[in-house]
Design a protein around this motif. Structure first.
Motif, PDB file in Angstrom:
ATOM      1  N   ALA A 175       6.864  -2.720  -4.597  1.00 36.31           N
ATOM      2  CA  ALA A 175       6.234  -3.578  -5.605  1.00 36.31           C
ATOM      3  C   ALA A 175       7.123  -4.056  -6.436  1.00 36.31           C
ATOM      4  CB  ALA A 175       5.212  -2.658  -6.421  1.00 36.31           C
ATOM      5  N   PRO A 176       6.958  -5.249  -7.125  1.00 30.32           N
ATOM      6  CA  PRO A 176       8.127  -5.845  -8.321  1.00 30.32           C
ATOM      7  C   PRO A 176       7.653  -5.226  -9.735  1.00 30.32           C
ATOM      8  CG  PRO A 176       6.275  -7.350  -7.723  1.00 30.32           C
ATOM      9  CD  PRO A 176       6.095  -6.312  -6.912  1.00 30.32           C
ATOM     10  N   PHE A 177       8.547  -5.461 -10.268  1.00 22.31           N
ATOM     11  CA  PHE A 177       8.541  -4.904 -11.613  1.00 22.31           C
ATOM     12  C   PHE A 177       7.515  -5.868 -12.283  1.00 22.31           C
ATOM     13  CE2 PHE A 177      12.717  -2.838 -11.605  1.00 22.31           C
ATOM     14  CZ  PHE A 177      12.368  -1.562 -11.633  1.00 22.31           C
ATOM     15  N   ILE A 178       7.736  -7.116 -12.028  1.00 22.65           N
ATOM     16  CA  ILE A 178       6.704  -8.263 -12.696  1.00 22.65           C
ATOM     17  C   ILE A 178       5.609  -8.695 -11.579  1.00 22.65           C
ATOM     18  CG2 ILE A 178       6.719 -10.625 -13.671  1.00 22.65           C
ATOM     19  CD1 ILE A 178       9.571 -10.433 -14.109  1.00 22.65           C
ATOM     20  N   LEU A 179       4.191  -8.087 -11.927  1.00 22.75           N
ATOM     21  CA  LEU A 179       3.268  -8.104 -10.959  1.00 22.75           C
ATOM     22  C   LEU A 179       2.863  -9.692 -10.550  1.00 22.75           C
ATOM     23  CD1 LEU A 179       1.469  -4.996 -11.551  1.00 22.75           C
ATOM     24  CD2 LEU A 179       2.929  -5.527  -9.724  1.00 22.75           C
ATOM     25  N   ASP A 180       2.816 -10.405 -11.758  1.00 15.36           N
ATOM     26  CA  ASP A 180       1.915 -11.702 -11.648  1.00 15.36           C
ATOM     27  C   ASP A 180       3.057 -13.001 -12.080  1.00 15.36           C
ATOM     28  OD1 ASP A 180       2.481 -11.168 -14.229  1.00 15.36           O
ATOM     29  OD2 ASP A 180       0.098 -11.712 -14.840  1.00 15.36           O
ATOM     30  N   GLY A 181       4.276 -12.674 -12.199  1.00 17.11           N
ATOM     31  CA  GLY A 181       5.130 -13.895 -12.735  1.00 17.11           C
ATOM     32  C   GLY A 181       5.255 -14.175 -14.049  1.00 17.11           C
ATOM     33  N   GLN A 182       4.298 -13.670 -14.762  1.00 12.89           N
ATOM     34  CA  GLN A 182       4.255 -13.693 -16.437  1.00 12.89           C
ATOM     35  C   GLN A 182       4.687 -12.689 -17.119  1.00 12.89           C
ATOM     36  OE1 GLN A 182       0.523 -15.936 -17.392  1.00 12.89           O
ATOM     37  NE2 GLN A 182       0.265 -16.183 -15.254  1.00 12.89           N
ATOM     38  N   HIS A 183       3.536 -11.789 -17.522  1.00 11.94           N
ATOM     39  CA  HIS A 183       3.947 -10.695 -18.348  1.00 11.94           C
ATOM     40  C   HIS A 183       3.091  -9.355 -18.077  1.00 11.94           C
ATOM     41  CE1 HIS A 183       6.976 -12.871 -20.749  1.00 11.94           C
ATOM     42  NE2 HIS A 183       6.045 -13.582 -20.899  1.00 11.94           N
ATOM     43  N   LEU A 184       2.877  -9.107 -16.731  1.00  5.88           N
ATOM     44  CA  LEU A 184       2.175  -7.948 -16.349  1.00  5.88           C
ATOM     45  C   LEU A 184       3.170  -7.220 -15.703  1.00  5.88           C
ATOM     46  CD1 LEU A 184      -0.345  -6.352 -15.927  1.00  5.88           C
ATOM     47  CD2 LEU A 184      -0.859  -7.878 -13.873  1.00  5.88           C
ATOM     48  N   TYR A 185       3.432  -6.080 -16.245  1.00  5.26           N
ATOM     49  CA  TYR A 185       4.783  -5.404 -15.383  1.00  5.26           C
ATOM     50  C   TYR A 185       4.289  -3.942 -14.932  1.00  5.26           C
ATOM     51  CZ  TYR A 185       7.380  -8.704 -18.540  1.00  5.26           C
ATOM     52  OH  TYR A 185       7.950  -9.696 -18.914  1.00  5.26           O
ATOM     53  N   TYR A 186       5.226  -3.503 -14.030  1.00  4.73           N
ATOM     54  CA  TYR A 186       4.867  -2.163 -13.222  1.00  4.73           C
ATOM     55  C   TYR A 186       5.986  -1.316 -13.462  1.00  4.73           C
ATOM     56  CZ  TYR A 186       2.820   0.938  -9.639  1.00  4.73           C
ATOM     57  OH  TYR A 186       2.428   2.051  -9.068  1.00  4.73           O
ATOM     58  N   VAL A 187       6.238  -0.656 -14.365  1.00  2.00           N
ATOM     59  CA  VAL A 187       7.374   0.465 -14.420  1.00  2.00           C
ATOM     60  C   VAL A 187       7.289   1.342 -13.273  1.00  2.00           C
ATOM     61  CG1 VAL A 187       8.535   2.339 -15.777  1.00  2.00           C
ATOM     62  CG2 VAL A 187       7.082   0.491 -16.969  1.00  2.00           C
ATOM     63  N   ASN A 188       6.353   1.677 -12.728  1.00  2.00           N
ATOM     64  CA  ASN A 188       6.254   2.711 -11.539  1.00  2.00           C
ATOM     65  C   ASN A 188       6.653   2.229 -10.098  1.00  2.00           C
ATOM     66  OD1 ASN A 188       4.556   3.977 -13.999  1.00  2.00           O
ATOM     67  ND2 ASN A 188       5.124   5.825 -12.541  1.00  2.00           N
ATOM     68  N   ALA A 189       7.059   0.992 -10.113  1.00  2.00           N
ATOM     69  CA  ALA A 189       7.474   0.391  -8.854  1.00  2.00           C
ATOM     70  C   ALA A 189       8.716   1.080  -8.251  1.00  2.00           C
ATOM     71  CB  ALA A 189       7.873  -1.184  -9.010  1.00  2.00           C
ATOM     72  N   PHE A 190       9.452   1.730  -9.372  1.00  2.00           N
ATOM     73  CA  PHE A 190      10.793   2.372  -9.164  1.00  2.00           C
ATOM     74  C   PHE A 190      10.478   3.502  -8.057  1.00  2.00           C
ATOM     75  CE2 PHE A 190      14.658   4.427  -9.597  1.00  2.00           C
ATOM     76  CZ  PHE A 190      15.714   3.500  -9.280  1.00  2.00           C
ATOM     77  N   GLU A 191       9.397   4.179  -8.466  1.00  2.00           N
ATOM     78  CA  GLU A 191       9.163   5.429  -7.903  1.00  2.00           C
ATOM     79  C   GLU A 191       9.085   5.523  -6.192  1.00  2.00           C
ATOM     80  OE1 GLU A 191       6.594   8.747  -9.424  1.00  2.00           O
ATOM     81  OE2 GLU A 191       5.379   7.099 -10.099  1.00  2.00           O
ATOM     82  N   ASN A 192       9.009   4.376  -5.711  1.00  2.00           N
ATOM     83  CA  ASN A 192       9.111   4.474  -4.050  1.00  2.00           C
ATOM     84  C   ASN A 192      10.494   4.630  -3.791  1.00  2.00           C
ATOM     85  OD1 ASN A 192       6.549   3.901  -3.544  1.00  2.00           O
ATOM     86  ND2 ASN A 192       7.133   2.784  -1.607  1.00  2.00           N
TER      87      ASN A 192
ATOM     88  N   GLU B 288       0.879  -1.322   0.020  1.00  2.10           N
ATOM     89  CA  GLU B 288      -0.001  -0.149  -0.105  1.00  2.10           C
ATOM     90  C   GLU B 288       0.713   1.124   0.023  1.00  2.10           C
ATOM     91  OE1 GLU B 288      -3.481   2.112   2.803  1.00  2.10           O
ATOM     92  OE2 GLU B 288      -2.832   0.074   2.964  1.00  2.10           O
ATOM     93  N   ARG B 289       0.664   2.150  -0.753  1.00  3.82           N
ATOM     94  CA  ARG B 289       1.274   3.429  -0.924  1.00  3.82           C
ATOM     95  C   ARG B 289       0.326   4.608  -1.215  1.00  3.82           C
ATOM     96  NH1 ARG B 289       5.560   3.894  -6.066  1.00  3.82           N
ATOM     97  NH2 ARG B 289       3.390   4.380  -7.046  1.00  3.82           N
ATOM     98  N   GLN B 290       0.730   5.802  -0.501  1.00  2.00           N
ATOM     99  CA  GLN B 290      -0.076   6.940  -0.743  1.00  2.00           C
ATOM    100  C   GLN B 290       0.784   7.813  -1.455  1.00  2.00           C
ATOM    101  OE1 GLN B 290      -0.807   8.495   3.165  1.00  2.00           O
ATOM    102  NE2 GLN B 290      -2.988   7.231   3.420  1.00  2.00           N
ATOM    103  N   LEU B 291       0.090   8.639  -2.529  1.00  2.00           N
ATOM    104  CA  LEU B 291       0.659   9.795  -3.200  1.00  2.00           C
ATOM    105  C   LEU B 291       0.739  10.854  -2.301  1.00  2.00           C
ATOM    106  CD1 LEU B 291      -0.557   9.527  -6.747  1.00  2.00           C
ATOM    107  CD2 LEU B 291       1.592   8.530  -5.850  1.00  2.00           C
TER     108      LEU B 291
END
Length: 492
Positions: A427-444, A328-331
């Motif tokens: 959060a991880p870059f790979i959200l489901d172990g397959q091919h769902l990615y999250y670039v903004n995980a690095f923002e933390n 969980e993260r707040q902006l």
């Protein structure tokens, strides 16, 4: 006959599978610097006539224009940066994008060596640099030198310790520009930070880090606090890496794009051969096994072998099936208020407008109604355009106290960056172990235009290597982007 039919069916199946592999559909959600950089790197790193080069890329943007948090505002016919505003001299991806797209650099008129700074505590200016109305360049150099001495007298050698702390951090960050031969791809932000030697900075607050390097309490309470409040809208109790990045964003050599930083996103999108869907928000993402089904506000469905989220999930309501799990993260919301008019010197206990510094920063005090006020443009001595940062919306009654004249006022509420809190959890870059990615995980770790591009570059490599196995990525683009001299001899 039946055996021949079976062979034909098998061949058709193999052909269909080959076609799917050779021309996958990649869906990117978000058209800011993260999404546009991701599309760019996917194209640039795919060797010509290779399976990755045939990928179909769809990019979805819920607004009517691209750029995300890179945006401009127009006041009385003039355009100013409203969102992400400054770039560091060692932001090498942004520098390369600028060259690639034939954009022009703009040096802010209020560089550290030229603007006057005042630190306001709600009652008085506890520190104020010298100002001189005469704009002769030689005189300005003398004033700048005098201000440097003035700051040294107030803060002592802690200024050098602060610069050293920032320089060490920036030099570690430069590892993300190394060639593919020495730089792996990373599936998690933790791995990416540990590899560069930056992870420990996310486990402590900036306050703790600066105390450890023996900065004076006065410097932390005043100048450092002013910088973190301006750049991240938060106090010195943000995590150490975000704090170091904030301090780096207050140094010399800062720049932006003439006409607006959003042009980087627009230019990268235009040259990346993608299908752009404006005014189309993704409502749900279903994992169907071999692909993802994306459903949008326009009632359309899209099938994608790869889906990359390049916008913060914190304030979105995308329904994931099956559900994903991220910390969980707040902006942190920053309210940017643009005013064309004139400040009220009486509000600051002064007699004339000329006594008010061009940049007014504030100490950490919950009763202070704004974080900073800066002059964007001086039209004449009684007509200026200002930008005010605050943590809450500024009502007209408050603005009428701070300003003696208001010709035009524009308010923007930005969900600008994460609310930083050490120790950070990613959060991880790979959200489901397959091919769902999250670039903004690095923002933390830190939130800037350049860190978004760095994260996007890593995710692009991750997608290509995981989707196509040991495919040889094209390094010609990357190696032509940065000279050895830039990387080996870069200085703050």
């Amino acid at each position: 006959m039946s055996s021949i039919l079976a062979i034909i069916i098998c061949l058709l199946a193999l052909f269909t599978q080959s076609q799917s592999l050779s021309s996958p559909t990649v869906c990117i959600i978000g058209s800011g610097i993260a999404g546009s950089s991701l599309a760019h790197f996917l194209r640039s790193y795919s060797p010509p006539n290779s399976p990755p080069s045939a990928a179909r890329i769809l990019l979805f943007e819920r607004n009517g224009i691209v750029g995300g948090r890179m945006a401009t505002v127009t006041i009385s016919g003039e355009t100013f940066e409203a969102g992400a505003s400054i770039l560091h001299p060692m932001n090498y991806h942004a520098s390369n994008f600028t060259k690639l797209l034939n954009l022009k650099r703009r040096i802010p008129p209020t560089s550290m060596s030229s603007f006057s700074l005042g630190i306001w505590n709600g009652n008085k200016f506890v520190f104020k640099t010298l100002t001189f109305e005469f704009k002769n360049p030689f005189v300005q150099k003398i004033v700048s030198f005098a201000n440097s001495l003035y700051m040294l007298l107030r803060y002592g050698f802690s200024l050098f310790k602060m610069n050293s702390f920032v320089e060490v951090t920036v030099n570690k960050f430069l590892k993300y520009y190394q060639s593919f031969e020495t730089r792996p791809t990373f599936e998690t932000v933790d791995e990416m930070l540990q590899w560069a030697g930056l992870y420990n900075l996310t486990t402590c607050t900036l306050q703790e880090e600066l105390v450890n390097v023996a900065l004076s309490p006065l410097l932390i309470q005043e100048l450092v606090t002013v910088i973190t409040r301006i750049n991240y809208g938060q106090s010195v109790y943000i995590s150490g890496l975000a704090g170091a990045v904030s301090l780096a964003g207050s140094g010399g050599g800062l720049w932006s794009i003439e006409g607006g930083n959003w042009q980087m996103a627009s230019g990268l999108i235009n040259r990346s051969d993608i299908e752009l869907h404006l005014h189309e928000e993704i409502l749900s993402i279903f994992n169907l096994g071999e692909s993802y089904e994306l459903n949008s506000t326009k009632g359309r469905s899209y099938m994608c072998e790869v889906t990359a989220i390049a916008t913060p999930l914190d304030e979105l309501n995308i329904q994931f099936t099956p559900p994903i799990s991220i910390p969980e993260r707040q902006l942190q919301h920053t309210h940017a208020t643009f005013v064309r008019g004139l400040l009220n010197p009486g509000y600051f206990g002064l007699q004339t407008v000329s006594e008010i510094p061009e940049l007014v920063g504030t100490i950490e005090d919950p009763d202070l109604p704004f974080s900073s006020i800066s002059i964007l443009k001086r039209h004449n001595e009684t007509d200026m355009t200002y930008k005010v940062f605050s943590r809450k919306a500024m009502p007209d009654s408050l603005l009428d106290n701070i300003f003696s004249v208001r010709k035009e006022t524009i308010r923007i509420d930005w969900g600008a960056y994460p609310h930083y809190k050490a120790p950070e959890v990613f959060a991880p870059f790979i959200l489901d172990g397959q091919h769902l990615y999250y670039v903004n995980a690095f923002e933390n770790a830190a939130s800037t235009m350049e860190t978004s591009a760095v994260a996007a570059e890593n995710v692009a490599r991750l997608i290509l290597s995981r989707l196509f196995g040991e495919v040889s990525l094209s390094t010609s683009y990357f190696m032509s982007s940065f000279s050895d001299d830039e990387l080996l001899h870069a200085e703050l």
